[in-house]
Design a protein around this motif. Structure first.
Motif, PDB file in Angstrom:
ATOM      1  N   SER A   1      21.699 -49.970 -24.242  1.00  0.00           N
ATOM      2  CA  SER A   1      20.764 -50.627 -23.330  1.00  0.00           C
ATOM      3  C   SER A   1      21.311 -50.747 -21.911  1.00  0.00           C
ATOM      4  N   LYS A   2      22.536 -50.320 -21.714  1.00  0.00           N
ATOM      5  CA  LYS A   2      23.140 -50.406 -20.375  1.00  0.00           C
ATOM      6  C   LYS A   2      22.503 -49.370 -19.453  1.00  0.00           C
ATOM      7  N   GLN A   3      22.074 -49.812 -18.269  1.00  0.00           N
ATOM      8  CA  GLN A   3      21.348 -48.935 -17.354  1.00  0.00           C
ATOM      9  C   GLN A   3      22.271 -48.047 -16.523  1.00  0.00           C
ATOM     10  N   ASP A   4      23.415 -48.555 -16.151  1.00  0.00           N
ATOM     11  CA  ASP A   4      24.317 -47.817 -15.251  1.00  0.00           C
ATOM     12  C   ASP A   4      25.572 -47.352 -15.980  1.00  0.00           C
TER      13      ASP A   4
END
Length: 491
Positions: free
Chosen positions: A145-148
Motif C-alpha cells: 500500500s506504500k505509494q512512494d
C-alpha cells in the motif's frame, strides 16, 4: 520322556492317546481373548535427570490429562523432534549426519485427552508459525500500500511475494495421503511434520484408505526417517525431487500398531517407529483432584521452541542443516549396547522376528535421535553442538525399555509368541475336525503368520507349538492303527 498314559479306542481303526497332564484350556483362553488388556507399562523417565525441562513438563502434562507418563513423554519428544529436524542433524561417529525426527506411535482409548496432551507441545510451534504469518502479512500489506516505494522497497516486496508458498506451508499435518503430503514439500524445502491424535492420519498417510488391491505408497515415510532422496513424476500434478526429512507422532486408539505393521508389509516402515501402549486410567480418575500448574515449566519449553521462527521464515536446505555431535565416549556406549543385543538378532533368538529384528538393528539411530532432542531441550548455550554423554546414556535406557515393550506388545497383541502360534494352528481346525498329521500341519502353517516370518527353523517351531498345545490340553494326539500320529482338537 513319555507323556502317554493309556490308549482309548474312539472309533474302529482309530486310537486316541490320553495325556497324563491336566488340561489348562481356561488359562490359554485368556490369552486368546480379543478383549484382554495387552498394554505394557514402562518407566522411561527414570533414565532422565529430574531437572530436565521435558521430564518436568511430562509429569505436569501427564497429571493434567490423566495419561501415563511414559506415553506422554514419547509423544512430546516426538512432536518436538518433528520440527527440530528442520534445523539439526546428529553426526555418526564416522560419516554423514542423521536427521533427528522421531517416528512414534502411542496407543490409548478414546476419552483420555490425547489431543490436549499433544497440543501442549504443538501449540508452541503453532504460535510461532502464526506470529511469522502475521508479521509477513503486516509487512506485505505495508509495502503493497506504500505509494512512494523505492528500489529497496520493490526488492523487498518481490522477496515477500516469493516467500508466500513457504510462509503459508502447512506445519502439522493430521490427515493427508502420501501424495497430498508430498505436494507440500516444495514449500517446506522437503520437510514434513505429521502429528495427530486420530487414526485417520495413518489410514490416509499409510495408504490404508486406498481401494482394495492398491499398493501402499510409503516411500515418503521410509525416506523421511533418515533423509533419503525422493524423485517422483506425476501426471496430474507437480512431483517432488530432493531429500525428505520428517517426524511422525500418532497418539490414537487401540489398533494403531497393527495398522503400522500391516502397512509396512516387509518394507521396513514399522521398524522406524517407537511404539508404546500403556495401561490407561479410565475408571480410576479423580476429577476433583487438584493439580498444581507451574507456569514456569511450559515457559521453559516454549523458549526452546523459538528456533522454529528461523526455519518457518527461511527453511534450511537439508544439505545445510546444523550438526550436533556425540563424543567418542558416547558412540562407544552406543556400540557397547548394540553388542549386548546383537546375539538376540540371530535366527530364532529374542529379537529375531521380522517385526522386531529391524527395530533392534536400528536402535543406534533411535538412540542418536533421542539424545539429540533431549540435549536441545536441556542446553542453555544455543551454540553448543556437543551432546553430553548423560543424554546418550538416557537415550540408551529409553530405547532399551521401548524395545522390550515392543516385544511384549507384539506378543500380547498376538503378532508373535505362544498366543499367536496357538491361534494359527487352531485356525487350521476351524470347520475341520478331522485329525491331521504333523507333516500336514507343518506344510500348511509354515506359510502363515507368525510362522511365516520366523527366522529360525519353522518346522521345529511348529513341532514345539504342537507339543505345547498337547501338554496344555488344547490338542489331543490320535493314532491310527497304522501307527501314524495325528492331532485333533480336544473336545
Amino acid at each position: 520322556m513319555s507323556i502317554l498314559n493309556e490308549f482309548e479306542v474312539v472309533e474302529p481303526g482309530l486310537l486316541r492317546m490320553q495325556l497324563n497332564v491336566a488340561p489348562q484350556n481356561d488359562g490359554f483362553n485368556q490369552h486368546l481373548d480379543s478383549g484382554s488388556n495387552y498394554s505394557t507399562g514402562v518407566d522411561l523417565l527414570k533414565h532422565i535427570d529430574d531437572a530436565h525441562p521435558l521430564k518436568r513438563m511430562t509429569a505436569q502434562v501427564a497429571a493434567m490429562c490423566n495419561i501415563p507418563q511414559s506415553s506422554t513423554f514419547l509423544i512430546l519428544i516426538s512432536a518436538f523432534s518433528s520440527v527440530t529436524c528442520r534445523k539439526w542433524l546428529v553426526d555418526y561417529q564416522f560419516g554423514r549426519g542423521l536427521p533427528i525426527g522421531l517416528y512414534a506411535c502411542v496407543e490409548g482409548p478414546s476419552g483420555i485427552a490425547k489431543s490436549r496432551a499433544l497440543e501442549s507441545m504443538t501449540d508452541f510451534f503453532i504460535d510461532v508459525k502464526n506470529d511469522v504469518i502475521n508479521k509477513y502479512q503486516t509487512e506485505l500489506l505495508r509495502l503493497g500500500s506504500k505509494q512512494d516505494r523505492d528500489d529497496a522497497d520493490e526488492g523487498r516486496l518481490d522477496e515477500l511475494k516469493a516467500m508466500k508458498r513457504t510462509i503459508y506451508s502447512r506445519l502439522f499435518v493430521n490427515n493427508a495421503t502420501p501424495e497430498g503430503l508430498e505436494a507440500t514439500l516444495g514449500g517446506t524445502c522437503g520437510y514434513f511434520s505429521a502429528v495427530s491424535s486420530e487414526q485417520g492420519l495413518f489410514n490416509s498417510l499409510l495408504g490404508l484408505s486406498y481401494a482394495n488391491g492398491a499398493a501402499n505408497n510409503n516411500d515418503l515415510l521410509l525416506n523421511g526417517f533418515d533423509g533419503g532422496f525422493v524423485s517422483s513424476c506425476r501426471v496430474s500434478r507437480e512431483g517432488y525431487h530432493g531429500r525428505v526429512i520428517g517426524g511422525v507422532t500418532l497418539f490414537a486408539q487401540q489398533g494403531s500398531v497393527e495398522k503400522i505393521l500391516s502397512a509396512s508389509n516387509g518394507t521396513g516402515l514399522s521398524e522406524r517407529f517407537l511404539m508404546l501402549a500403556e495401561p490407561h486410567f479410565l475408571g480410576k480418575r479423580d476429577h476433583l483432584k487438584k493439580i498444581f500448574f507451574d507456569r514456569s515449566i511450559p515457559e521453559a519449553i516454549k523458549e526452546k521452541c523459538q528456533f522454529a521462527r528461523e526455519v518457518f521464515e527461511n527453511p534450511i536446505k537439508p544439505g545445510e542443516l546444523y550438526h550436533l555431535k556425540i563424543s567418542d565416549t558416547g558412540h562407544r556406549l552406543i556400540a557397547e549396547y548394540r553388542n549386548q543385543i546383537e546375539p538376540h538378532l540371530a535366527d530364532g533368538a529374542k529379537f529375531s522376528h521380522i517385526s522386531l529384528r529391524g527395530a533392534a538393528a536400528k536402535v543406534d539411530m533411535q538412540i542418536m535421535k533421542l539424545a539429540a532432542n533431549l540435549w536441545l531441550l536441556a542446553r542453555n548455550d544455543e551454540y553448543d553442538a556437543n551432546i553430553p554423554d548423560d543424554h546418550v546414556k538416557a537415550a540408551i535406557g529409553i530405547s532399551n525399555d521401548l524395545l522390550e515393550a515392543n516385544l511384549a506388545l507384539c506378543k500380547a497383541k498376538g503378532l508373535i509368541g505362544v498366543a499367536a502360534e496357538f491361534s494359527a494352528v487352531l485356525r487350521l481346525f476351524e470347520g475341520n475336525h478331522k485329525p491331521m498329521t504333523e507333516r500336514q500341519i507343518i506344510q500348511s502353517r509354515s506359510r502363515v503368520e507368525p510362522f511365516k516370518d520366523f527366522t529360525g527353523n519353522k518346522s521345529d517351531l511348529i513341532r514345539q507349538t504342537l507339543c505345547e498345545m498337547v501338554s496344555t490340553g488344547v490338542l489331543d494326539i490320535v493314532v491310527y492303527d497304522d501307527g501314524v500320529k495325528r492331532y485333533s482338537l480336544n473336545q
